[in-house]
Scaffold this motif. Structure first.
Motif, PDB file in Angstrom:
ATOM      1  N   SER A 193      27.143   7.403 -10.642  1.00 62.62           N
ATOM      2  CA  SER A 193      25.998   7.835  -9.850  1.00 62.62           C
ATOM      3  C   SER A 193      26.176   7.378  -8.413  1.00 62.62           C
ATOM      4  CB  SER A 193      24.708   7.235 -10.435  1.00 62.62           C
ATOM      5  OG  SER A 193      23.596   7.512  -9.609  1.00 62.62           O
ATOM      6  N   HIS A 194      25.903   8.293  -7.478  1.00 61.60           N
ATOM      7  CA  HIS A 194      25.992   7.940  -6.063  1.00 61.60           C
ATOM      8  C   HIS A 194      24.807   8.548  -5.323  1.00 61.60           C
ATOM      9  CE1 HIS A 194      27.373   7.077  -2.069  1.00 61.60           C
ATOM     10  NE2 HIS A 194      27.438   8.361  -1.759  1.00 61.60           N
ATOM     11  N   ILE A 195      24.058   7.728  -4.588  1.00 66.02           N
ATOM     12  CA  ILE A 195      22.940   8.216  -3.780  1.00 66.02           C
ATOM     13  C   ILE A 195      23.498   8.617  -2.423  1.00 66.02           C
ATOM     14  CG2 ILE A 195      20.686   7.669  -2.803  1.00 66.02           C
ATOM     15  CD1 ILE A 195      20.449   5.548  -5.077  1.00 66.02           C
ATOM     16  N   ALA A 196      23.746   9.911  -2.279  1.00 66.84           N
ATOM     17  CA  ALA A 196      24.386  10.420  -1.066  1.00 66.84           C
ATOM     18  C   ALA A 196      23.477  10.318   0.154  1.00 66.84           C
ATOM     19  CB  ALA A 196      24.815  11.877  -1.281  1.00 66.84           C
ATOM     20  N   TRP A 197      22.172  10.428  -0.078  1.00 66.87           N
ATOM     21  CA  TRP A 197      21.207  10.279   1.026  1.00 66.87           C
ATOM     22  C   TRP A 197      19.844  10.032   0.414  1.00 66.87           C
ATOM     23  CZ3 TRP A 197      17.159  13.052   3.832  1.00 66.87           C
ATOM     24  CH2 TRP A 197      16.990  12.604   5.154  1.00 66.87           C
ATOM     25  N   ALA A 198      19.141   9.043   0.962  1.00 66.80           N
ATOM     26  CA  ALA A 198      17.773   8.749   0.539  1.00 66.80           C
ATOM     27  C   ALA A 198      16.965   8.425   1.782  1.00 66.80           C
ATOM     28  CB  ALA A 198      17.744   7.585  -0.443  1.00 66.80           C
ATOM     29  N   ILE A 199      15.674   8.692   1.726  1.00 62.49           N
ATOM     30  CA  ILE A 199      14.815   8.415   2.870  1.00 62.49           C
ATOM     31  C   ILE A 199      13.487   7.867   2.377  1.00 62.49           C
ATOM     32  CG2 ILE A 199      13.952  10.801   2.967  1.00 62.49           C
ATOM     33  CD1 ILE A 199      13.872  10.402   6.073  1.00 62.49           C
ATOM     34  N   GLU A 200      13.006   6.833   3.072  1.00 61.40           N
ATOM     35  CA  GLU A 200      11.722   6.195   2.758  1.00 61.40           C
ATOM     36  C   GLU A 200      11.164   5.628   4.050  1.00 61.40           C
ATOM     37  OE1 GLU A 200       8.380   4.533   1.649  1.00 61.40           O
ATOM     38  OE2 GLU A 200       9.530   5.834   0.299  1.00 61.40           O
ATOM     39  N   VAL A 201       9.879   5.818   4.268  1.00 58.31           N
ATOM     40  CA  VAL A 201       9.268   5.426   5.536  1.00 58.31           C
ATOM     41  C   VAL A 201       8.775   3.981   5.540  1.00 58.31           C
ATOM     42  CG1 VAL A 201       6.910   6.183   4.967  1.00 58.31           C
ATOM     43  CG2 VAL A 201       7.718   6.268   7.351  1.00 58.31           C
ATOM     44  N   GLU A 202       8.483   3.414   4.377  1.00 52.32           N
ATOM     45  CA  GLU A 202       7.899   2.080   4.321  1.00 52.32           C
ATOM     46  C   GLU A 202       8.983   0.998   4.335  1.00 52.32           C
ATOM     47  OE1 GLU A 202       4.767  -0.570   1.670  1.00 52.32           O
ATOM     48  OE2 GLU A 202       5.323   1.425   1.013  1.00 52.32           O
ATOM     49  N   ALA A 203       8.865   0.049   5.250  1.00 50.78           N
ATOM     50  CA  ALA A 203       9.898  -0.965   5.453  1.00 50.78           C
ATOM     51  C   ALA A 203      10.102  -1.845   4.228  1.00 50.78           C
ATOM     52  CB  ALA A 203       9.550  -1.829   6.660  1.00 50.78           C
ATOM     53  N   ALA A 204       9.024  -2.321   3.618  1.00 51.90           N
ATOM     54  CA  ALA A 204       9.156  -3.214   2.467  1.00 51.90           C
ATOM     55  C   ALA A 204       9.824  -2.505   1.290  1.00 51.90           C
ATOM     56  CB  ALA A 204       7.789  -3.748   2.054  1.00 51.90           C
ATOM     57  N   ALA A 205       9.464  -1.248   1.064  1.00 50.87           N
ATOM     58  CA  ALA A 205      10.103  -0.476  -0.007  1.00 50.87           C
ATOM     59  C   ALA A 205      11.590  -0.298   0.272  1.00 50.87           C
ATOM     60  CB  ALA A 205       9.412   0.878  -0.160  1.00 50.87           C
ATOM     61  N   CYS A 206      11.934  -0.078   1.538  1.00 53.92           N
ATOM     62  CA  CYS A 206      13.348   0.070   1.907  1.00 53.92           C
ATOM     63  C   CYS A 206      14.126  -1.214   1.637  1.00 53.92           C
ATOM     64  CB  CYS A 206      13.478   0.459   3.373  1.00 53.92           C
ATOM     65  SG  CYS A 206      13.061   2.185   3.715  1.00 53.92           S
ATOM     66  N   ARG A 207      13.536  -2.360   1.933  1.00 55.64           N
ATOM     67  CA  ARG A 207      14.222  -3.628   1.676  1.00 55.64           C
ATOM     68  C   ARG A 207      14.522  -3.782   0.192  1.00 55.64           C
ATOM     69  NH1 ARG A 207      10.251  -5.666   5.307  1.00 55.64           N
ATOM     70  NH2 ARG A 207       9.096  -6.647   3.597  1.00 55.64           N
ATOM     71  N   VAL A 208      13.549  -3.461  -0.641  1.00 56.20           N
ATOM     72  CA  VAL A 208      13.751  -3.569  -2.087  1.00 56.20           C
ATOM     73  C   VAL A 208      14.785  -2.559  -2.562  1.00 56.20           C
ATOM     74  CG1 VAL A 208      12.628  -3.325  -4.336  1.00 56.20           C
ATOM     75  CG2 VAL A 208      11.459  -4.537  -2.483  1.00 56.20           C
ATOM     76  N   PHE A 209      14.704  -1.344  -2.046  1.00 54.46           N
ATOM     77  CA  PHE A 209      15.678  -0.307  -2.424  1.00 54.46           C
ATOM     78  C   PHE A 209      17.099  -0.775  -2.092  1.00 54.46           C
ATOM     79  CE2 PHE A 209      18.083   3.556  -2.396  1.00 54.46           C
ATOM     80  CZ  PHE A 209      17.402   4.478  -3.174  1.00 54.46           C
ATOM     81  N   ARG A 210      17.300  -1.301  -0.890  1.00 57.48           N
ATOM     82  CA  ARG A 210      18.642  -1.737  -0.480  1.00 57.48           C
ATOM     83  C   ARG A 210      19.134  -2.908  -1.332  1.00 57.48           C
ATOM     84  NH1 ARG A 210      16.511  -0.759   4.964  1.00 57.48           N
ATOM     85  NH2 ARG A 210      17.503   1.131   5.790  1.00 57.48           N
ATOM     86  N   ASP A 211      18.241  -3.788  -1.710  1.00 55.62           N
ATOM     87  CA  ASP A 211      18.630  -4.910  -2.560  1.00 55.62           C
ATOM     88  C   ASP A 211      19.167  -4.437  -3.907  1.00 55.62           C
ATOM     89  OD1 ASP A 211      18.128  -6.922  -0.820  1.00 55.62           O
ATOM     90  OD2 ASP A 211      16.337  -7.692  -1.828  1.00 55.62           O
ATOM     91  N   PRO A 224      13.328  -3.045 -15.381  1.00 54.93           N
ATOM     92  CA  PRO A 224      13.959  -4.157 -16.101  1.00 54.93           C
ATOM     93  C   PRO A 224      13.934  -5.432 -15.268  1.00 54.93           C
ATOM     94  CG  PRO A 224      15.630  -2.726 -15.156  1.00 54.93           C
ATOM     95  CD  PRO A 224      14.310  -2.063 -14.883  1.00 54.93           C
ATOM     96  N   ASP A 225      14.167  -6.547 -15.940  1.00 57.22           N
ATOM     97  CA  ASP A 225      14.086  -7.844 -15.266  1.00 57.22           C
ATOM     98  C   ASP A 225      15.149  -8.028 -14.190  1.00 57.22           C
ATOM     99  OD1 ASP A 225      11.933  -8.455 -16.828  1.00 57.22           O
ATOM    100  OD2 ASP A 225      12.979  -9.884 -18.128  1.00 57.22           O
ATOM    101  N   TYR A 226      16.250  -7.288 -14.265  1.00 64.12           N
ATOM    102  CA  TYR A 226      17.288  -7.463 -13.245  1.00 64.12           C
ATOM    103  C   TYR A 226      16.921  -6.799 -11.912  1.00 64.12           C
ATOM    104  CZ  TYR A 226      19.063  -2.725 -14.403  1.00 64.12           C
ATOM    105  OH  TYR A 226      19.203  -1.377 -14.619  1.00 64.12           O
ATOM    106  N   PHE A 227      15.903  -5.967 -11.902  1.00 61.98           N
ATOM    107  CA  PHE A 227      15.511  -5.291 -10.665  1.00 61.98           C
ATOM    108  C   PHE A 227      14.898  -6.312  -9.715  1.00 61.98           C
ATOM    109  CE2 PHE A 227      13.481  -2.194  -7.893  1.00 61.98           C
ATOM    110  CZ  PHE A 227      14.384  -1.131  -7.922  1.00 61.98           C
ATOM    111  N   LYS A 228      15.348  -6.322  -8.478  1.00 64.92           N
ATOM    112  CA  LYS A 228      14.960  -7.355  -7.513  1.00 64.92           C
ATOM    113  C   LYS A 228      13.802  -6.884  -6.636  1.00 64.92           C
ATOM    114  CE  LYS A 228      19.878  -8.540  -7.195  1.00 64.92           C
ATOM    115  NZ  LYS A 228      21.053  -8.543  -6.277  1.00 64.92           N
ATOM    116  N   PHE A 229      12.721  -7.664  -6.638  1.00 64.49           N
ATOM    117  CA  PHE A 229      11.550  -7.341  -5.829  1.00 64.49           C
ATOM    118  C   PHE A 229      11.262  -8.371  -4.745  1.00 64.49           C
ATOM    119  CE2 PHE A 229      10.487  -4.890  -9.683  1.00 64.49           C
ATOM    120  CZ  PHE A 229      10.130  -3.677  -9.111  1.00 64.49           C
TER     121      PHE A 229
END
Length: 380
Positions: free
Chosen positions: A60-78, A342-347
């Motif tokens: 799986s590869h996320i070729a492009w994603a977009i999100e406007v909220e900064a906190a959500a982006c930080r979690v997504f990148r983690d 799941p528990d491995y997901f970082k918030f």
């Protein structure tokens, strides 16, 4: 659970999956599914697609994603370090006129992203929600739904999943019909309708409107997809009972501190063995009137699914969010489990309790995108 093993193919594997502390490895494969994820949030939909690909033996590869909220982006990148995520408003990249010729920005974006196997998105839905009395079905944000149709014209993906709240078909501006008409004109086969995610094993009451589209071939009826993936109903105990006394020092395991009045209301529930707060114990503004949402100030039951998890799960005045056995509302960790993270997901990078609540409450349970993506991507 062994790496590479599909979690729904083993008895009890959903239960084990939610308790995994290490992310499963991607499988070695000659085929990579390239995804564009609009309104990406913290990555609930992306996680389901990743797991669907792994279960099918694809990368799986996320070729492009977009999100406007900064906190959500930080979690997504983690959680998706290799994803091409942009923190911005979708309107900075796509034209608002669905039928217009592609702009130079859109052509550049299409060339940069390359081939797309799967386009997914859950546009902001407050205006469609039956929980929103103020702007129900008449909200400017509803127009963001049409950006999914615009993205289909720009990226020409092989398959599409659009997720939204159950009230979408009643939107006064007709965004659903307009979107379906555009996709049909673009050569997509369509299936759409409501999905009760409790039927898929998610331990909460939550109904979502889904559109599936494919240029590869006919799309199976949504009811058939759900019926084939259906499993036993899961309750709150199944999801979170093992977390009742968890203390980790992390913000995700730290409960909120109720006000003095709400603390007294919790005590009343437990001291009297109640799950519903009597009318006389409610705030004056809630008394002596017909209660539209009787779950407010309520206590969860171990043997039932939770109510819909929203961004208000830290407060008992926002819904039935009092823990079944502890005099507190549920933690972010418990809310995430109920949302099928799941528990491995970082918030932790959300940093604040307010951001955590918003991110988790607005997320799409990964089990939904897992089931839908797996059905679209499986080779028949």
């Amino acid at each position: 659970m062994p790496d590479g093993q599909a979690f729904t193919e083993v008895r009890g594997a959903d239960h084990s999956y939610l308790r995994m502390t290490h992310r499963p490895k991607q499988v070695a494969s000659r085929r990579t599914i390239r995804t564009v994820d609009l309104f990406a949030g913290c990555g609930g939909t992306a996680l389901g697609i990743e797991e669907a690909c792994r279960s099918l033996g694809y990368r799986s590869h996320i070729a492009w994603a977009i999100e406007v909220e900064a906190a959500a982006c930080r979690v997504f990148r983690d959680n998706f370090a290799e994803a091409n995520l942009v923190e911005d408003d979708i309107r900075s990249f796509l034209a608002s006129d669905v039928g217009a010729s592609l702009t130079q920005v859109e052509e550049c974006l299409r060339d940069e992203v390359g081939p797309v196997d799967l386009l997914v998105g859950g546009p902001p839905c407050q205006g469609h929600s039956d929980l929103n009395n103020f702007s129900r079905r008449n909200d400017a944000k509803n127009g963001l739904y049409l950006y999914m149709a615009r993205a289909a014209k720009v990226f020409r993906p092989s398959n599409i999943i659009i997720e939204n709240v159950q009230g979408l078909p009643h939107d006064r501006s007709g965004v659903l019909k307009r979107t379906l008409d555009v996709l049909s004109d673009e050569g997509y086969h369509l299936s759409h309708g409501l999905v009760d995610i409790a039927r898929l094993g998610v331990p909460q009451r939550r109904r979502r409107h889904i559109v599936l589209a494919s240029r590869v071939g006919p799309v199976r009826d949504l009811d058939d997809i759900v019926r084939d993936a259906e499993c036993e109903e899961r309750d709150v105990a199944w999801a979170i009972k093992d977390l009742s006394d968890r203390t980790s020092g992390s913000i995700v395991d730290t409960p909120s501190r109720p006000s003095k009045d709400n603390h007294a209301r919790m005590d009343y529930l437990f001291d009297n063995g109640l799950f519903e707060l009597p009318n006389e114990q409610r705030p004056p503004c809630h008394r002596d009137k017909k209660q539209t949402y009787t779950s407010v100030y309520g206590r969860m039951r171990w043997d039932r699914p939770s109510q819909t998890i929203t961004s208000g799960f830290y407060s008992m005045c926002m819904g039935r969010y009092v823990h079944p056995e502890r005099r507190r509302t549920i933690t972010a960790h418990e809310a995430a489990r109920l949302q099928f993270f799941p528990d491995y997901f970082k918030f932790e990078s959300a940093k604040s309790r307010t951001a955590l609540a918003r991110i988790i409450g607005n997320a799409v349970p990964m089990k939904l995108s897992y089931v839908l993506a797996r059905d679209l991507l499986v080779e028949r």
